[in-house]
Scaffold this motif. Structure first.
Motif, PDB file in Angstrom:
ATOM      1  N   GLU A 225     -75.857  -4.475 -60.351  1.00 57.18           N
ATOM      2  CA  GLU A 225     -75.175  -3.663 -59.341  1.00 57.18           C
ATOM      3  C   GLU A 225     -73.688  -3.515 -59.635  1.00 57.18           C
ATOM      4  O   GLU A 225     -73.083  -2.483 -59.383  1.00 57.18           O
ATOM      5  CB  GLU A 225     -75.385  -4.282 -57.956  1.00 57.18           C
ATOM      6  N   GLU A 226     -73.066  -4.581 -60.179  1.00 59.23           N
ATOM      7  CA  GLU A 226     -71.629  -4.520 -60.478  1.00 59.23           C
ATOM      8  C   GLU A 226     -71.347  -3.720 -61.742  1.00 59.23           C
ATOM      9  O   GLU A 226     -70.262  -3.170 -61.904  1.00 59.23           O
ATOM     10  CB  GLU A 226     -71.069  -5.932 -60.645  1.00 59.23           C
TER      11      GLU A 226
ATOM     12  N   SER B  76     -78.419   1.097 -62.046  1.00 56.32           N
ATOM     13  CA  SER B  76     -78.021   0.746 -60.677  1.00 56.32           C
ATOM     14  C   SER B  76     -79.199   0.316 -59.814  1.00 56.32           C
ATOM     15  O   SER B  76     -79.013  -0.314 -58.780  1.00 56.32           O
ATOM     16  CB  SER B  76     -77.310   1.940 -60.027  1.00 56.32           C
TER      17      SER B  76
ATOM     18  N   PRO C  47     -73.310  -0.886 -63.402  1.00 56.24           N
ATOM     19  CA  PRO C  47     -74.510  -0.036 -63.355  1.00 56.24           C
ATOM     20  C   PRO C  47     -74.722   0.887 -64.545  1.00 56.24           C
ATOM     21  O   PRO C  47     -75.788   1.474 -64.684  1.00 56.24           O
ATOM     22  CB  PRO C  47     -74.274   0.784 -62.083  1.00 56.24           C
TER      23      PRO C  47
ATOM     24  N   LYS D 199     -80.991  -5.135 -59.306  1.00 56.24           N
ATOM     25  CA  LYS D 199     -80.047  -5.908 -58.495  1.00 56.24           C
ATOM     26  C   LYS D 199     -79.001  -6.627 -59.332  1.00 56.24           C
ATOM     27  O   LYS D 199     -77.821  -6.646 -58.988  1.00 56.24           O
ATOM     28  CB  LYS D 199     -80.825  -6.908 -57.638  1.00 56.24           C
TER      29      LYS D 199
END
Length: 376
Positions: A342-343, A336, A345, A339
């Protein structure tokens, strides 16, 4: 995860119906007579079992009890071997209780029919029989899924032991040294030409070049996590320098795609990747391969991403809540903080047959949680 939730709900219903069963039995037997009646029932049942009667009813009852006891013993032994949780040891006894209760209700069917004929006790007998049927079904549910889970834990434990017991510390050190010796340094090419002065502010990157540089940054972020960066992923960065009296030539960088990076993987690893990808696609998601990996999306949301892990395996990222799997056998890790993940993690490495099986189970969890149905 879904089976655990179903079992939890059924357990709550089982507790309530078991309490209801004994309350109704107490009502039918009469105030203060439940213990004497239970004693007579136990004595009569034992007398029936130890006094052989060569008829079909006796043989069926004896066979059911014998098979149930054997299943419960095997179940307990397996639970001891895998070091199961304390509450799981109650499951074989609940199964035996449900079988015995069902046999008793069936054996007393004549008495229950008489009570059912009376209007005052009809509703009580109806609920009593219904509760006993649910208890029996719950016992069979525990037997089926309990044994399946125990067998699964046993297989996972053996596979994990085999994976962990592979290389010694000295062998690992030698492998790392060998990999490091083959890593090529980053090459930066510069060509200085003595010509007219080109001001620094006139050196402008085009939109396409900016997008390429962004993708390189994503690949670099991924390489930071790796213990040994793969040779193929060494990137030649473009150099743009303009000083007074000099012009520096812009050198294009070369970047390998995800497919090019995994082209030299062994056949077994590639087969696992293809099998997992087809399994993901069966849920209706779309695949898009970029330089950083293979992304799987639906409704503009990313649910999975597959990247290469070094020069031999893969990493699979999932749209999951990592905390929900804290006390499970899934070896998930946290990404996580990066970047681009992020979706998705949560990730794990995929190298063995066991890890492929676990990845498929996590795919099922993700898609079921988001309302997708797998197409055969």
């Amino acid at each position: 995860m879904l089976i655990k939730k179903i079992t939890s709900v059924l357990t709550s219903v089982f507790v309530m119906l078991t309490i209801l069963f004994f309350i109704l039995t107490h009502i039918l037997v009469g105030e203060g007579l439940i213990l004497p009646a239970a004693g007579l029932l136990i004595a009569g049942s034992l007398s029936y079992l130890i006094t052989p009667v060569m008829d079909v009813g006796y043989l069926v009852v004896a066979a059911i009890l014998l098979v149930s006891v054997i299943v419960a013993i095997v179940w307990l032994v397996k639970l001891i071997r895998v070091k199961a949780k304390f509450l799981e040891f109650f499951q074989p006894f609940i199964f035996l209780f449900s079988i015995v209760l069902t046999l008793v209700v069936v054996g007393k069917r004549d008495a229950l029919q008489t009570l059912y004929a009376a209007e005052a006790t009809r509703l009580t007998v109806f609920y009593l029989v219904g509760a006993s049927l649910f208890i029996m079904a719950y016992g069979l549910h525990l037997m089926v899924f309990g044994l399946v889970r125990v067998n699964g834990l046993s297989v996972d434990a053996k596979a994990e032991a085999k994976e962990l017991n592979t290389l010694s510390e000295e062998e690992i050190r030698e492998i790392v040294k060998d990999e490091l010796s083959h890593i090529q340094p980053v090459i930066v090419k510069e060509t200085v030409i003595k010509e007219e002065v080109v001001p620094a502010e006139e050196v402008v990157e085009e939109t396409e070049e900016a997008e390429e540089a962004e993708e390189v940054e994503e690949v670099a972020e991924e390489l930071v996590e790796e213990e040994v960066a793969p040779i193929e992923e060494v990137v030649e960065q473009p150099v743009l320098v303009a000083t007074e009296g000099e012009e520096v030539e812009k050198v294009d960088f070369e970047r390998l795609t995800f497919e090019e990076r995994i082209a030299n993987f062994d056949e077994d690893s590639l087969e696992k990747y293809v099998e997992l990808k087809e399994y993901m696609l069966s849920y209706g998601v779309k695949s898009r391969i970029s330089s950083s990996g293979d992304s799987f999306r639906a409704n503009r949301k990313m649910f999975f991403k597959i990247t290469n892990s070094g020069n031999s395996g893969f990493k699979v990222y999932f749209k999951l809540d990592l905390a929900s799997y804290a006390n499970t056998t899934f070896p998930l890790k946290d990404a996580s903080g990066i970047k681009m993940y992020e979706e998705v993690p949560a990730f794990m490495y995929m190298k063995s047959d066991l890890s492929l099986k676990r990845c498929k189970e996590l795919v099922d969890d993700v898609m079921l949680a988001n309302g997708f149905v797998r197409k055969d």
